[in-house]
Write a protein that holds these residues in place. Structure first.
Motif, PDB file in Angstrom:
ATOM      1  N   CYS A   1      -5.066  17.101 -11.771  1.00 26.46           N
ATOM      2  CA  CYS A   1      -4.773  16.697 -10.528  1.00 26.46           C
ATOM      3  C   CYS A   1      -5.866  16.270 -10.013  1.00 26.46           C
ATOM      4  O   CYS A   1      -6.955  16.254  -9.783  1.00 26.46           O
ATOM      5  CB  CYS A   1      -4.908  18.097 -10.267  1.00 26.46           C
ATOM      6  N   GLN A   2      -5.340  15.120  -9.492  1.00 22.87           N
ATOM      7  CA  GLN A   2      -5.858  13.799  -8.974  1.00 22.87           C
ATOM      8  C   GLN A   2      -6.783  14.428  -6.739  1.00 22.87           C
ATOM      9  O   GLN A   2      -7.564  13.638  -6.608  1.00 22.87           O
ATOM     10  CB  GLN A   2      -5.457  12.766  -8.525  1.00 22.87           C
ATOM     11  N   THR A   3      -6.527  15.569  -6.783  1.00 29.09           N
ATOM     12  CA  THR A   3      -6.087  15.379  -5.468  1.00 29.09           C
ATOM     13  C   THR A   3      -8.136  16.090  -5.373  1.00 29.09           C
ATOM     14  O   THR A   3      -8.024  16.452  -6.133  1.00 29.09           O
ATOM     15  CB  THR A   3      -5.191  15.914  -4.549  1.00 29.09           C
TER      16      THR A   3
ATOM     17  N   ILE B   1      -1.234  20.378  -3.259  1.00 30.97           N
ATOM     18  CA  ILE B   1      -0.954  19.003  -3.584  1.00 30.97           C
ATOM     19  C   ILE B   1      -0.049  19.117  -1.912  1.00 30.97           C
ATOM     20  O   ILE B   1      -0.572  19.780  -1.133  1.00 30.97           O
ATOM     21  CB  ILE B   1       1.339  20.256  -3.737  1.00 30.97           C
ATOM     22  N   HIS B   2      -0.427  17.644  -1.789  1.00 28.79           N
ATOM     23  CA  HIS B   2      -0.537  16.739  -0.461  1.00 28.79           C
ATOM     24  C   HIS B   2       0.742  16.497  -1.014  1.00 28.79           C
ATOM     25  O   HIS B   2       1.551  16.179   0.930  1.00 28.79           O
ATOM     26  CB  HIS B   2      -2.415  16.369  -0.059  1.00 28.79           C
ATOM     27  N   ASN B   3       1.117  15.426  -1.666  1.00 31.53           N
ATOM     28  CA  ASN B   3       2.470  14.755  -0.906  1.00 31.53           C
ATOM     29  C   ASN B   3       3.728  15.541  -1.818  1.00 31.53           C
ATOM     30  O   ASN B   3       3.202  15.178  -3.822  1.00 31.53           O
ATOM     31  CB  ASN B   3       2.061  13.329  -1.686  1.00 31.53           C
TER      32      ASN B   3
ATOM     33  N   ASP C   1       4.854  13.085  -4.772  1.00 31.24           N
ATOM     34  CA  ASP C   1       4.105  12.684  -6.505  1.00 31.24           C
ATOM     35  C   ASP C   1       4.636  13.535  -7.361  1.00 31.24           C
ATOM     36  O   ASP C   1       4.125  14.867  -7.173  1.00 31.24           O
ATOM     37  CB  ASP C   1       2.799  12.195  -5.801  1.00 31.24           C
TER      38      ASP C   1
ATOM     39  N   ASN D   1       3.140  14.242 -10.254  1.00 31.63           N
ATOM     40  CA  ASN D   1       1.969  14.446 -11.094  1.00 31.63           C
ATOM     41  C   ASN D   1       1.373  15.861 -10.233  1.00 31.63           C
ATOM     42  O   ASN D   1       1.137  16.435 -10.548  1.00 31.63           O
ATOM     43  CB  ASN D   1       1.018  13.297 -11.148  1.00 31.63           C
ATOM     44  N   GLU D   2       1.259  15.120  -8.371  1.00 32.04           N
ATOM     45  CA  GLU D   2       0.329  15.707  -7.813  1.00 32.04           C
ATOM     46  C   GLU D   2       1.643  17.576  -7.789  1.00 32.04           C
ATOM     47  O   GLU D   2       0.866  18.659  -7.542  1.00 32.04           O
ATOM     48  CB  GLU D   2       0.950  15.296  -6.878  1.00 32.04           C
TER      49      GLU D   2
ATOM     50  N   CYS E   1      -1.347  20.408  -9.314  1.00 26.88           N
ATOM     51  CA  CYS E   1      -2.029  20.436  -7.845  1.00 26.88           C
ATOM     52  C   CYS E   1      -1.363  21.486  -8.340  1.00 26.88           C
ATOM     53  O   CYS E   1      -0.656  22.623  -8.721  1.00 26.88           O
ATOM     54  CB  CYS E   1      -2.201  19.834  -7.368  1.00 26.88           C
TER      55      CYS E   1
END
Ligand code: AAO
Length: 494
Positions: free
Chosen positions: A137-139, A144-146, A149, A151-152, A156
């Motif tokens: 998870c990149q955030t 999850i913000h987006n 997306d 992947n997110e 996430c």
């Protein structure tokens, strides 16, 4: 995975939110079976977090896959499944596979401790390695913000809920065992919670390891019915068609478009070609609803737009359209009372759990002689206008929509072949009453309106119409009547 395994020509599911299993067993025998419902969606059945004030949404925070909630234990669950199947009513379980709890610690409903901070769930057991972290998870905050997306959304956390790594064979194995346990008991399928937040290929792998349904209740080689919660309204969100090969999807565009029409933002006349021509998935891929456990409190969509039990006239009319139209598998929400207080567009009581006694035990449902429930339980599925439309749908069967009529605005009527006929009037201006001589498609005779009344002892207790030998009848729906529609079918003919 698309077949709900209804018995006979039954075709509607009701979600008995938070009901106790013993009550659902009773309900299958005394009401759902006799009145033609095809199945029940039950709230999550596995052990979950116990939260302050016991909000309904604690059931969406799994602690283990043991079967014990305030609705009952495994024995009670088993008994319910058996009784309902015998009464001709299928059971679908809401399954929460995407995540475990939020970032707190405590005890679950079967006594297992859990720690969402260190991500320890000994009741399964799951540990920190079974969850997504910064490697996937990149955030920054792992949230999850987006939502668009891919992947997110899948790697996430959804509102802080600890996100299970379903790429791990071990995690999948635990979930497969859980689902197979339910299948062996005799359920017909599942509502897959938060599907958009799980990779389709992980779900595919889980489903490929599922047992076929219990042969005591189902034909050999039957696969579970699975419908996915994918909230997609078009645009660049995650497209629900990524999931249609896995089973059905809950078609949120159905709820949104129908609500929009019944709210008066789009004329009813446009519904003439409602369905795939509006961009919806094919009918056989869809499960549809007007209200849901989330929509009623604005956890999806918006309060003021969503239609729930507090706007009964609108809910009945929009539900009637859903049940009269031949699209998807309809699900009727059945809720309990809570004190709705809307402030700044939010319901301050959106968290309120089911009715309980002072020890927190969920109250039993004791229906009245007139079939309605008591104050605590709303029982929309027992409202005459709704259960009679369930019968309407059963009688309409696979008959096509025919004899469409509209006044170019907010009045419509149509038949389902020669079996059933409905007229809806939500006209706001000009001549507000619907008064027309219309083609009903029905054979000549006298028919009872099943909305204002019933056919009892060969008499109509509500309105009626005379259909002549050409199928014509005088149809009337006054603008100020209790209900905005009338409905007739060959099962309520004198
Ligand atoms: C609770 C607390 C949280 C706390 C958390 C962890 O309330 O404050 O952070 O615990 O401690 C339920 C409750 C949650 C509760 C949770 C766990 O609703 O409040 O959190 O249990 O106890 C998204 C998901 C969807 C989800 C929905 C609620 O995609 O899967 O949010 N529904 C299911 C269940 C639901 C349950 C869970 C999942 C979790 O049905 O009951 O939560 O198990 C956008 C996104 C959607 C998103 C909605 C949410 O939609 O796209 O994916 O749903 O927003 O509002 C436009 C956009 C459209 C947008 C839409 C808004 O049209 O185009 O994209 O508006 O409606």
């Amino acid at each position: 995975y698309h077949n709900p395994h209804f018995i006979g020509n039954r075709c509607v599911i009701t979600h008995l939110m938070e009901w106790k299993y013993d009550d659902i067993g009773d309900e299958c025998e005394r009401f759902l079976g006799p009145y033609g419902y095809g199945g029940v969606q039950v709230s999550p059945v596995n052990e979950h977090a116990i939260l302050d004030r016991r909000p309904w949404y604690e059931r969406y925070q799994p602690v283990s896959y043991d079967l014990r909630t305030r609705s009952g234990d495994e024995q009670q669950f088993r008994r319910m499944v058996k009784r309902c199947n015998k009464a001709g009513v299928r059971i679908y379980v809401d399954i929460v596979l995407n995540h475990m709890t939020g970032g707190q610690s405590g005890q679950g409903t079967n006594g297992n401790h859990y720690n969402g901070i260190t991500m320890q769930y000994p009741g399964v057991p799951f540990g920190p390695n079974d969850f997504h972290g910064h490697e996937s998870c990149q955030t920054k905050d792992l949230e999850i913000h987006n939502y668009s997306d891919r992947n997110e959304a899948r790697n996430c956390r959804l509102s802080g809920l600890r996100d299970l790594k379903q790429q791990s064979e071990y995690v999948r194995k635990k979930q497969v065992d859980f689902l197979n346990h339910l299948i062996d008991i005799g359920v017909a399928g599942f509502r897959s919670d938060a599907s958009t937040h799980q990779w389709p290929d992980d779900l595919r792998s889980i489903y490929s390891q599922l047992h076929t349904l219990n042969k005591e209740f189902f034909p050999e080689n039957s696969h579970p019915f699975i419908y996915h919660e994918t909230i997609y309204y078009g645009g660049n969100g995650i497209n629900s068609n990524e999931y249609t090969s896995l089973g059905r999807i809950i078609e949120f565009r159905f709820y949104k478009e129908i609500t929009n029409v019944f709210r008066g933002n789009n004329q009813l006349r446009w519904l003439k070609n409602f369905g795939t021509e509006w961009g919806l998935v094919p009918s056989n891929d869809a499960l549809v609803m007007i209200d849901s456990h989330d929509l009623r409190v604005g956890h999806t969509g918006k309060l003021g737009f969503n239609i729930n039990c507090f706007e009964a006239r609108l809910l009945k009319a929009s539900t009637a359209f859903m049940l009269a139209w031949n699209y998807g598998i309809p699900r009727v929400m059945s809720s309990y009372f809570w004190n709705q207080i809307i402030r700044d567009g939010k319901d301050v009581n959106d968290w309120v759990g089911p009715p309980t006694d002072q020890h927190g035990n969920i109250l039993s449902v004791h229906p009245n002689a007139d079939l309605t429930c008591n104050h605590e339980w709303i029982c929309e599925h027992r409202w005459r206008q709704i259960y009679n439309m369930v019968r309407f749908k059963m009688i309409a069967g696979q008959e096509p929509v025919r004899n469409w009529w509209d006044n170019g605005d907010y009045q419509i009527a149509f038949s389902r072949g020669s079996h059933a006929f409905i007229a809806i009037n939500l006209q706001k201006n000009g001549d507000k009453n619907l008064r027309q001589r219309l083609h009903t498609g029905l054979p000549a005779g006298t028919y009872c309106d099943i909305i204002s009344g019933d056919l009892i002892h060969n008499k109509c207790t509500g309105k009626s119409i005379q259909v002549d030998k050409n199928g014509l009848a005088d149809i009337y729906v006054g603008h100020d009547e209790l209900d905005a529609f009338v409905a007739y079918h060959i099962g309520a003919r004198i």
